[in-house]
Each structure stands twice: as C-alpha cells, then as structure tokens.
Write a protein that holds these residues in place. Structure first.
Motif, PDB file in Angstrom:
ATOM      1  N   ASN A 137       0.826  -1.210   0.000  1.00 51.91           N
ATOM      2  CA  ASN A 137       0.000   0.000   0.000  1.00 51.91           C
ATOM      3  C   ASN A 137       0.860   1.260   0.000  1.00 51.91           C
ATOM      4  O   ASN A 137       0.567   2.218  -0.732  1.00 51.91           O
ATOM      5  N   ILE A 138       1.919   1.278   0.800  1.00 50.88           N
ATOM      6  CA  ILE A 138       2.788   2.457   0.860  1.00 50.88           C
ATOM      7  C   ILE A 138       3.436   2.709  -0.498  1.00 50.88           C
ATOM      8  O   ILE A 138       3.415   3.825  -1.035  1.00 50.88           O
ATOM      9  N   ASN A 144       0.051   2.664  -3.578  1.00 46.70           N
ATOM     10  CA  ASN A 144      -1.010   3.669  -3.501  1.00 46.70           C
ATOM     11  C   ASN A 144      -0.514   5.053  -3.102  1.00 46.70           C
ATOM     12  O   ASN A 144      -1.132   6.053  -3.475  1.00 46.70           O
ATOM     13  N   LEU A 145       0.563   5.126  -2.338  1.00 44.91           N
ATOM     14  CA  LEU A 145       1.055   6.425  -1.884  1.00 44.91           C
ATOM     15  C   LEU A 145       2.228   6.901  -2.726  1.00 44.91           C
ATOM     16  O   LEU A 145       2.132   7.883  -3.447  1.00 44.91           O
ATOM     17  N   VAL A 146       3.339   6.180  -2.682  1.00 44.63           N
ATOM     18  CA  VAL A 146       4.531   6.617  -3.429  1.00 44.63           C
ATOM     19  C   VAL A 146       4.310   6.503  -4.929  1.00 44.63           C
ATOM     20  O   VAL A 146       4.629   7.421  -5.697  1.00 44.63           O
ATOM     21  N   SER A 151       1.555   6.565  -6.679  1.00 50.55           N
ATOM     22  CA  SER A 151       0.624   7.590  -7.153  1.00 50.55           C
ATOM     23  C   SER A 151       1.280   8.969  -7.169  1.00 50.55           C
ATOM     24  O   SER A 151       1.026   9.777  -8.066  1.00 50.55           O
ATOM     25  N   ALA A 152       2.133   9.241  -6.156  1.00 50.00           N
ATOM     26  CA  ALA A 152       2.854  10.516  -6.137  1.00 50.00           C
ATOM     27  C   ALA A 152       3.822  10.606  -7.313  1.00 50.00           C
ATOM     28  O   ALA A 152       3.958  11.664  -7.938  1.00 50.00           O
ATOM     29  N   TYR A 167      -4.949   8.096  -4.914  1.00 51.09           N
ATOM     30  CA  TYR A 167      -4.088   7.380  -3.977  1.00 51.09           C
ATOM     31  C   TYR A 167      -4.792   6.112  -3.492  1.00 51.09           C
ATOM     32  O   TYR A 167      -5.001   5.901  -2.297  1.00 51.09           O
ATOM     33  N   ASN A 168      -5.164   5.291  -4.461  1.00 50.76           N
ATOM     34  CA  ASN A 168      -5.900   4.059  -4.187  1.00 50.76           C
ATOM     35  C   ASN A 168      -5.595   3.040  -5.268  1.00 50.76           C
ATOM     36  O   ASN A 168      -4.931   3.350  -6.265  1.00 50.76           O
ATOM     37  N   ILE A 204      -8.160   8.191  -0.912  1.00 56.03           N
ATOM     38  CA  ILE A 204      -6.848   7.828  -0.388  1.00 56.03           C
ATOM     39  C   ILE A 204      -7.033   6.648   0.553  1.00 56.03           C
ATOM     40  O   ILE A 204      -7.844   6.694   1.486  1.00 56.03           O
ATOM     41  N   LEU A 250      -5.379   4.169   3.239  1.00 54.06           N
ATOM     42  CA  LEU A 250      -4.274   4.083   4.197  1.00 54.06           C
ATOM     43  C   LEU A 250      -4.349   2.761   4.945  1.00 54.06           C
ATOM     44  O   LEU A 250      -5.435   2.299   5.303  1.00 54.06           O
TER      45      LEU A 250
END
Length: 404
Positions: A248-249, A252-254, A256-257, A265-266, A294, A296
C-alpha cells in the motif's frame, strides 16, 4: 405512436437500413421496457436498453448494519474480490463511517470590464452582506437548496464563483444550477456591468479530474475505517499485515505521487464506484470525481499484526431521487440497500447513507485487491474469473516450462 415501444421499434427499423450490418441490432433488446420513465428524463433517440450483469457483494457490515451491495459490471473477478473484502471486514467486526461534508457545487464564470472591477465584486461576495444577499436569492429557488459557502477565483477580469449547497436526497446538479442562475441575476442587479459567460465555468468541477474537488470536496465527503485481525489477513486474504502495508505504501502512496495523481491514492476505487453507480441509477460519468480516494493501511493491535485500513473519499456525487434512480431496475437495487427515494424523516439521509455504503464497499475492494497483489495472486485470479479455462491452462503450462 400508439405506444412508446412501437416508436422505438420504428426507429430501430429506420436505423438498421443505414447500418453496415442491418442485423446488428438483433441482440440489443427493446421489448417489455417501461419507456415512460425514460422519455424526457434519461435518454433520447431510444433504440433499446443495455442489459448488464448485476452481482452482489456482501454482507457488508457497516455501522452495525448489514448491506448486500449490488454491482453492475462486465469485469470478471471484481464482484468476487469485493465480496472477499466484505467477508474480511465482517469477520473483523465490521466497518465504521462518518459523513464529513455534504454540499454539491456549481462554478459559473462571469466577466467584468476590468480586472479591478472584478476584484471589487470578489470583495463584495466575500463580505457578510454580499453573501447574505446571494444566499437569499439562491435559497428562494428550492425547498432543499441551501447555500453553504462561496469560493471565489479571479483570473484577469474573469471571476469564477463556486456555489456550494445542500441538495437533500438528490444528487442536485439541476437544483443547484437553478439556484446559481437566480443568484447571478441578483448579482447583476448590484453590478450592472457584470456579464455571465457560462453557468458552468469548470470551477465546479463536474466530470473532470480537478484538485479543487480533492481539496474542498464535492457532494458527500466520507471516511470509512476497519480493523482486520491478523488471523483473517492470513486465512481470508492469504497474505500478511506487513506485506499488505508495504504494498500500500509503495503503490497507492509513493507510486501515485510518482505519477502525479490527483485524488488517485488508491488501487481501484473507480471500479467499485462505477459498478454501484450503474446498478443504482447514478450518472456513471461522475465516477471521475466520485472515485477520489486515499487508502491508508497500518499495523495495529496488541502484537502489531492486525491491519488497520481506512478510505477517505472527499467527493462522492450521489443521490437517491431523480435521473436514473426513477427507473424500476435501478430502484430495485436502491431498495436492496434500503435507500430508495427521499428520506421522509431526515431529508438527505438516504443519499448520505448510500455514499457511506459506496465508501465502505470501496474499502472492501481495496482490501482484497491489495491482498492479491501482496500475495502475487492477481493474474491467476483474473485468468480464472475473467478469461477462458484454456488461457489459464496456457499460463500454467508457460509457468511450468519456465520453472523447468
């Protein structure tokens, strides 16, 4: 025509003469459909209707209630995967949700002779007196529309005014557009040199990716959360809490960034949103903003092996009255969820409940897909549910040869 169905039949006959393959309409059904609910409301130049498979995911245990969620889709594995996520959430004690905000928006663009005059209008609109005058004009157009706030943007002599209003159980675009038009007419009385360029200046923003919806919200803003015990992560999701959090980190987070995503962010929120929207008579094109999410995930619990998951969705554009919700099959799906029509006791509550169901179902879908990625099961699952058995055998044969 004597009947609406006969009118559809004649239109089909006329169209078939102009098509490269005259028989191409034979598999598009048109008989035994209530076109009286369509005409003048949902579609024009009607030639039939499109049957789409509807599956059910659940039970989804949300806020101490059970829901069986209808999903209209042609993507194999989607309902099965979401169903697995619902089971994992249920075994963990269920999900909880809250509505953070509720307000649809319309953002017209107006023009003044000079930028300085546009700035003066901006100051007036942002004053207590100006807002009060705008609110009185806006609210006079509906029993449910209640102006909540204005957000003003200025570009040269163009002024962009984002009206935000509650809309009861309706998704509310027509309602808020009517109120906006009345408020602009009142604004024109205060500033005669003001010219309305368009009732929608893309400052809303509707059916397009936009940071303003991600930041300010649009429609229903919802947050949903759940805790999945380590045992359920292992036995139902077939992975570990550590692995799914890691994926997920970095996805979905890194990831997507790295892609410069706006609200993405999914893993696949749009999949679930669109399937529920089609089943429940929503405007499917509004999945663009409605899928802003998003996801988390964290390790939690006494041994730090349980999984905490949350989905925050700031712009779910949804309603339980009007548009496609008037069609009987779509009403049946809304009735499955207990949210069909307008809430008599608390106007707007049915639409808010539906938004919470959407967010919780998205969370179930996120949970299952992320587990499949962490466990390396994604391709195999799609080969089983979304491809022929021959393709699966080919894949297994290829893997066996590579291993050898």
């Amino acid at each position: 025509m004597e009947t609406q169905e006969r009118g559809v039949s004649i239109r089909r006959q006329m169209l078939s003469k102009k098509l490269p393959e005259p028989s191409s309409l034979q598999y598009l059904p048109y008989r035994n459909y209530n076109y009286s609910l369509v005409m003048g409301a949902c579609c024009e130049n009607v030639i039939g209707y499109m049957p789409i498979p509807v599956g059910v995911a659940g039970p989804l245990f949300l806020d101490n209630k059970e829901f069986h969620v209808p999903m209209a889709t042609t993507e194999g594995c989607l309902v099965a995967s979401t169903n697995r996520g619902c089971r994992a959430i249920c075994l963990g004690g269920g999900a909880s949700s809250r509505i953070l905000a509720d307000g649809m928006t319309r953002g017209p663009v107006v023009r003044l002779p000079t930028a300085c005059q546009a700035a003066e209008v901006k100051v007036w609109l942002e004053s207590p007196e100006g807002f009060k005058i705008m609110r009185e004009a806006f609210d006079s157009t509906s029993r449910f529309a209640r102006l909540q706030k204005l957000i003003i943007g200025l570009a040269g002599r163009n002024l962009y005014i984002r009206f935000q209003s509650g809309t009861g159980d309706a998704m509310g675009m027509n309602m808020i557009s009517k109120g906006t038009e009345k408020a602009l007419a009142r604004l024109n009385e205060e500033f005669p040199d003001l010219q309305v360029i368009a009732i929608s200046g893309n400052y809303c923003t509707d059916k397009k990716p936009a940071a303003i919806n991600w930041i300010e919200g649009r429609g229903k803003s919802v947050v949903c959360e759940a805790v999945v015990p380590a045992k359920v992560v292992r036995e139902v999701l077939k992975t570990t809490t550590e692995d799914i959090v890691e994926v997920n980190i970095n996805k979905n987070l890194v990831g997507s960034a790295m892609a410069g995503s706006i609200g993405g962010y999914n893993a696949h929120a749009a999949n679930i949103v669109t399937a529920i929207y089609i089943a429940c008579g929503q405007d499917a094109a509004q999945n663009v903003s409605s899928s802003n999410c998003i996801t988390l995930m964290e390790r939690t619990g006494f041994t730090n092996d349980d999984l905490y998951i949350s989905c925050t969705m700031p712009s779910i554009e949804i309603g339980t009255v009007g548009g496609g919700t008037n069609l009987l099959p779509q009403q049946a799906c809304l009735q499955m969820l207990g949210v069909q029509g307008a809430s008599q006791d608390n106007p707007g509550e049915n639409a808010r409940q539906l938004a919470k169901i959407v967010c919780a179902t998205v969370m179930a879908g996120e949970l299952s897909l992320m587990a499949a990625l962490a466990a390396g099961h994604l391709v195999k699952s799609h080969m089983i549910h979304n491809r022929s058995k021959i393709n699966l055998q080919d894949l297994q044969g290829t893997c066996t040869k590579k291993a050898a």
